[in-house]
Design an enzyme around this catalytic site. Structure first.
Site, PDB file in Angstrom:
ATOM      1  CE1 TYR A 125      23.009  55.284  68.171  1.00 31.55           C
ATOM      2  CE2 TYR A 125      21.056  54.286  67.181  1.00 31.55           C
ATOM      3  CZ  TYR A 125      21.964  55.321  67.252  1.00 31.55           C
ATOM      4  OH  TYR A 125      21.831  56.397  66.406  1.00 31.55           O
ATOM      5  CD1 TRP A 150      16.395  53.355  58.566  1.00 28.87           C
ATOM      6  CD2 TRP A 150      15.753  52.675  56.526  1.00 28.87           C
ATOM      7  NE1 TRP A 150      15.546  52.295  58.730  1.00 28.87           N
ATOM      8  CE2 TRP A 150      15.133  51.852  57.505  1.00 28.87           C
ATOM      9  CE3 TRP A 150      15.465  52.460  55.190  1.00 28.87           C
ATOM     10  CZ2 TRP A 150      14.275  50.799  57.159  1.00 28.87           C
ATOM     11  CZ3 TRP A 150      14.611  51.410  54.849  1.00 28.87           C
ATOM     12  CH2 TRP A 150      14.037  50.594  55.822  1.00 28.87           C
TER      13      TRP A 150
END
Length: 286
Positions: A125, A150
């Site tokens: 990814y 995050w």
């Protein structure tokens, strides 16, 4: 100013469009149903018809573990999809903002990464997101690349919602405590992205809420604010194996933002507190 936002059904894209409308910007959000970014001719026609002044490219294949096996799909979306958008953008000379990730870095050490540090992704990814960055940089000059980390918001799934769901059935949880980064509220991030696109200060930026923590500390703060009695045991990355390798150091310096006159985001603790208020209102409406 006419703005196109891809990935409207995702956490960030949703809040970028919402904030844009609040500011009175002519803003359009698309999902993969409205605009399949892997379909080159569809992208070209869509961009030529809309002629946006700015494209904020939030759409991405983000299933980090699944990407290790579903590599063709991940590359098609994150690299080829980005190339299709960039090529169409060149024809109308609009600004292009590419949303990237902390996963482009190797994730070692304890020192916050700066924008000029060399990426060295350790999962597929991350590799595709870095390749997407290179596509943007090689094709156009009026680009912004914004690396985020995050992320949490009201739309879709995230770490906070997972913790709250687990807390319904368990009073004790094991959470990784040796991976550090900055939780980032999409409401805050959306405001910053719209602030950036109104300028010509092109280049690469790091954008996240201020302060650093590990996942275990993040979980403890979640349970504290939500008044849930859950014991959090801090474990190592090695004790929680995943298909894709996670960076232990996702700390990113945001100094470049302030150096260029942009407004720093509030602390992640402040952001989390406001998210819970939004979540409470959201649940009341539902």
């Amino acid at each position: 100013m006419k703005v196109l936002v891809t990935g409207y059904n995702g956490q960030l894209g949703y809040d970028v469009v919402k904030e844009g409308k609040r500011q009175g910007i002519e803003i359009f959000g698309t999902t993969s149903v409205d605009l399949d970014i892997t379909n080159r001719s569809m992208v070209t026609n869509f961009i030529n018809d809309l002629k946006p002044d700015v494209i904020i490219h939030c759409a991405a294949y983000t299933e980090v573990d699944k990407a290790e096996d579903d590599r063709e799909k991940c590359w098609e979306v994150n690299v080829n999809g980005t190339k299709n958008l960039v090529d169409a953008t060149r024809g109308i000379n609009s600004k292009f903002m590419y949303i990237s990730t902390d996963y482009v870095y190797e994730g070692v050490g304890k020192v916050p990464y700066v924008e000029s540090d060399n990426p060295n992704p350790h999962c597929y990814y991350g590799l595709t997101k870095y390749e997407g960055e290179k596509v943007v940089q090689s094709a156009i000059g009026n680009f912004f690349i914004v690396r985020i980390s995050w992320v949490f918001g009201i739309k879709g799934n995230n770490f906070i919602k997972t913790m709250l769901r687990l807390a319904e059935a368990r009073q004790e949880l094991n959470v990784v405590g040796d991976q550090y980064g900055s939780p980032t509220y999409t409401v805050d991030l959306a405001r910053l992205l719209l602030e950036i696109i109104k300028t010509n200060q092109y280049g690469i930026y790091h954008a996240s809420n201020e302060g650093f923590c590990n996942w275990a500390d993040f979980a403890r703060e979640i349970f504290k604010l939500s008044e849930r009695q859950v014991k959090v045991n801090s474990i190592t990355t090695e004790q929680y194996p995943t298909r894709a390798k996670r960076p232990k150091n996702s700390r990113m310096s945001k100094k470049k933002l302030s150096d260029n006159g942009f407004t720093p985001l509030p602390s992640w603790e402040n952001a989390l507190n406001r998210f819970f208020k939004e979540l409470e209102l959201h649940n009341e409406v539902e």
